[in-house]
Design a protein around this motif. Structure first.
Motif, short mmCIF file in Angstrom:
data_model
loop_
_atom_site.label_atom_id
_atom_site.label_comp_id
_atom_site.label_asym_id
_atom_site.label_seq_id
_atom_site.Cartn_x
_atom_site.Cartn_y
_atom_site.Cartn_z
N ALA A 45 0.83 -1.21 0.00
CA ALA A 45 0.00 0.00 0.00
C ALA A 45 0.86 1.26 0.00
CB ALA A 45 -0.93 -0.01 1.21
N ARG A 46 1.94 1.27 0.80
CA ARG A 46 2.84 2.44 0.82
C ARG A 46 3.50 2.64 -0.53
NH1 ARG A 46 4.87 0.04 5.91
NH2 ARG A 46 3.73 0.98 7.66
N LEU A 47 3.93 1.56 -1.15
CA LEU A 47 4.56 1.67 -2.46
C LEU A 47 3.57 2.20 -3.50
CD1 LEU A 47 7.01 1.14 -4.27
CD2 LEU A 47 6.20 -1.21 -4.56
N ARG A 48 2.33 1.76 -3.42
CA ARG A 48 1.32 2.24 -4.37
C ARG A 48 1.07 3.74 -4.20
NH1 ARG A 48 -2.11 -1.06 -3.01
NH2 ARG A 48 -3.43 0.20 -1.65
N VAL A 49 1.02 4.21 -2.96
CA VAL A 49 0.81 5.64 -2.71
C VAL A 49 2.00 6.45 -3.20
CG1 VAL A 49 0.53 7.38 -0.90
CG2 VAL A 49 -0.77 5.25 -0.79
N ALA A 50 3.22 5.94 -2.98
CA ALA A 50 4.42 6.65 -3.43
C ALA A 50 4.46 6.76 -4.95
CB ALA A 50 5.67 5.94 -2.91
N LEU A 51 4.08 5.70 -5.65
CA LEU A 51 4.06 5.74 -7.11
C LEU A 51 3.01 6.72 -7.63
CD1 LEU A 51 4.48 1.93 -7.95
CD2 LEU A 51 6.19 3.74 -8.20
N LEU A 55 3.44 14.27 -9.64
CA LEU A 55 4.47 15.29 -9.84
C LEU A 55 4.90 15.36 -11.30
CD1 LEU A 55 6.69 14.74 -6.65
CD2 LEU A 55 5.14 16.65 -7.12
N LYS A 56 5.02 14.22 -11.96
CA LYS A 56 5.40 14.21 -13.37
C LYS A 56 4.35 14.92 -14.22
CE LYS A 56 8.20 9.99 -13.33
NZ LYS A 56 8.31 8.59 -13.84
N ARG A 57 3.08 14.66 -13.94
CA ARG A 57 2.03 15.33 -14.70
C ARG A 57 2.05 16.83 -14.46
NH1 ARG A 57 -0.96 10.72 -13.09
NH2 ARG A 57 -1.84 11.90 -11.34
N GLY A 58 2.40 17.25 -13.23
CA GLY A 58 2.47 18.68 -12.95
C GLY A 58 3.60 19.36 -13.70
N LEU A 59 4.72 18.67 -13.88
CA LEU A 59 5.84 19.26 -14.62
C LEU A 59 5.57 19.34 -16.11
CD1 LEU A 59 8.82 17.50 -12.79
CD2 LEU A 59 8.06 19.87 -12.53
#
Length: 201
Positions: A176-182, A188-192
């Motif tokens: 679950a933590r890995l899924r949230v981090a991804l 962030l990539k979409r924001g850039l």
């Protein structure tokens, strides 16, 4: 007489009182040396249940009483030429699951839970097979399918130990933590990727 042509032999035998059709049938009849009647003269293809005493310690030994099953045969579909329309090789095996006293009650309840949607309105479980062009092989396939269903229901799931449950819980948390981090990284990539805004001075 041994050197006479075969037509003269027939005429001579007809004169003795034998009919031509009977002689022709005897001449045209042919039985292979490896036919079932030759190899197994005392055998029969009738379905019978041999005498068997099940082990009381074993829930299911693989033994299925044939007299408890309703077996019907019909014409099979698929390729096979004219023979497929003449021979009834498709097998339908059915029995009422709730009244199958030859199945252990625990296994029967588990089968009702697993395969309840496959039952008919009257509570019959139907197993079909038309994989081959042999009636006996299709019947054997149906029986094997039934054995597999019973054995699958007879498998008991063991309760995991507390240590195993804790390891499973930790793995779920890590996933679950890995899924949230991804998801945050993708955000962030979409924001850039957004185009720059023009600021009026």
């Amino acid at each position: 007489m041994a050197f006479m042509p075969w037509r003269l032999k027939y005429l001579a035998k007809m004169a003795q009182g034998a009919s031509y059709s009977t002689l022709l049938k005897r001449t045209m009849a042919f039985k292979s040396a490896i036919s079932l009647e030759t190899l197994y003269p005392t055998s029969s293809l009738k379905l019978t249940t041999p005498a068997f005493t099940p082990d009381p310690k074993e829930k299911f030994s693989g033994f299925i009483p044939m007299e408890k099953l309703d077996i019907t045969y019909s014409a099979s579909s698929g390729p096979g030429g004219q023979n497929v329309n003449k021979v009834h090789t498709k097998v339908d095996l059915r029995f009422k699951l709730s009244e199958a006293d030859w199945i252990d009650p625990e296994i029967r309840e588990k089968m009702l839970e697993l395969h309840g949607k496959k039952l008919t309105k009257d509570g019959y479980l139907i197993i079909r097979s038309d994989t081959t062009r042999s009636q006996q092989l299709n019947l054997a396939d149906c029986l094997q399918k039934l054995r597999n269903l019973i054995r699958d229901a007879a498998v008991t799931q063991r309760e995991p130990s507390p240590d195993t449950q804790e390891r499973i819980r930790q793995r779920h948390l890590k996933a679950a933590r890995l899924r949230v981090a991804l998801k945050r990284e993708d955000s962030l990539k979409r924001g850039l990727r957004q185009p720059p805004t023009v600021v009026d001075l």
